[in-house]
Design an enzyme around this catalytic site. Structure first.
Site, PDB file in Angstrom:
ATOM      1  N   SER A  42      30.211  37.788  42.165  1.00 31.01           N
ATOM      2  CA  SER A  42      30.599  39.126  42.596  1.00 31.01           C
ATOM      3  C   SER A  42      32.095  39.144  42.904  1.00 31.01           C
ATOM      4  O   SER A  42      32.623  38.188  43.481  1.00 31.01           O
ATOM      5  CB  SER A  42      29.830  39.538  43.848  1.00 31.01           C
ATOM      6  OG  SER A  42      28.449  39.634  43.606  1.00 31.01           O
ATOM      7  N   ALA A  93      28.330  45.517  45.308  1.00 32.70           N
ATOM      8  CA  ALA A  93      27.628  46.762  45.626  1.00 32.70           C
ATOM      9  C   ALA A  93      27.618  47.001  47.137  1.00 32.70           C
ATOM     10  O   ALA A  93      27.831  48.129  47.607  1.00 32.70           O
ATOM     11  CB  ALA A  93      26.204  46.714  45.082  1.00 32.70           C
ATOM     12  N   HIS A 131      21.859  46.090  38.706  1.00 30.78           N
ATOM     13  CA  HIS A 131      21.199  45.661  37.468  1.00 30.78           C
ATOM     14  C   HIS A 131      20.423  46.825  36.830  1.00 30.78           C
ATOM     15  O   HIS A 131      20.797  47.985  36.965  1.00 30.78           O
ATOM     16  CB  HIS A 131      20.330  44.429  37.713  1.00 30.78           C
ATOM     17  CG  HIS A 131      21.112  43.238  38.201  1.00 30.78           C
ATOM     18  ND1 HIS A 131      22.339  42.890  37.678  1.00 30.78           N
ATOM     19  CD2 HIS A 131      20.851  42.317  39.162  1.00 30.78           C
ATOM     20  CE1 HIS A 131      22.785  41.813  38.296  1.00 30.78           C
ATOM     21  NE2 HIS A 131      21.918  41.452  39.200  1.00 30.78           N
TER      22      HIS A 131
END
Length: 259
Positions: A42, A93, A131
């Site tokens: 990430s 996120a 996803h």
């Protein structure tokens, strides 16, 4: 991205790669320990591993006007007072959600592929979806509350930097460059042989058919994946800079790219 490497469709220059498929939160945690030579990660996690890893210029997942979603069964849910299921505290996120809400909020950690169930079972009032759930949420009866990639684009004019590929800094610079070239060639091969590459990915597609998998791949394997470019790099600087100024990350990382 790795189809051509896994199937020896390109010149691997004498290197041998062992592929390990794990969820992004697990990979973020392994990167904290410096366990893997090369890893997906990430962009949020780069703030904590920039001492160990450099970003490869290829392999990015950018949401250009779209990205992780906040979903709920109730479209009137109040995100500032409800409990939100998140897929990991080092995911991009989660950092985007912090920037969006601008304050602390109640959350519960749930594996990314169990968030729909957590909301259905009332363990959480809303869920942060990454996803393929970004494409399948409506079939489960969920409502989209906000698209964080769309919000970020409206705020900054930039794509939302979600994931990238990193290589350990203790690897010799010439090997780092070889790895970057191999990975870019793999991405180029996949883009040029799209149907075969999508077919290779299908065993990992988690209940998606080829059409849906192809749509999802098209969202996140694109020109930004070939190279971040000036806009992609600016997006990372803005994303982590805003997070640092908001005190969601302790220090501003010095992000290094393999040349």
């Amino acid at each position: 991205m790795f189809y051509a490497m896994a199937e020896n469709k390109i010149d691997l220059r004498g290197y041998r790669f062992e592929h390990r498929l794990e969820d992004i939160q697990t990979l973020n945690e392994r990167a904290l320990r410096g366990e893997l030579h090369i890893s997906a990660i990430s962009i949020h996690a780069c703030a904590y591993v920039s001492d160990k890893y450099a970003l490869l210029p290829c392999g990015a997942s950018m949401g250009d006007g779209y990205g992780p979603l906040i979903i709920s069964l109730n479209e009137d849910v109040d995100l500032r007072s409800c409990t939100i299921a998140i897929p990991g505290r080092m995911t991009s996120a989660y950092l985007a959600l912090q920037l969006y809400l601008g304050r602390d909020f109640k959350h519960v950690l749930v594996p990314f592929d169990q968030i729909f169930d957590a909301v259905k079972n009332k363990r959480a009032d809303a869920g942060l979806i990454i996803h393929e759930g970004q494409l399948t949420y409506a079939t489960g009866g969920f409502r989209k509350i906000v698209d964080l990639g769309e919000w970020w684009k409206n705020e900054t004019g930039l794509p939302l930097p979600l994931g990238g590929n990193v290589v350990r800094k203790d690897i010799a610079p010439e090997i780092q460059r070889d790895i970057a070239h191999i990975m870019r060639e793999s991405i180029d091969y996949a883009l040029a042989h799209r149907a075969d590459a999508v077919g290779h990915s299908m065993p990992y597609a988690r209940d998606m058919d080829a059409d849906l998998a192809g749509k999802f791949i098209g969202m996140y394997v694109n020109d930004f994946t070939r190279d971040y470019g000036e806009k992609g790099r600016a997006a990372i600087v803005r994303f982590l800079g805003d997070a640092h100024r908001a005190r969601y990350i302790d220090k501003l990382p010095m992000i290094e790219f393999v040349s």
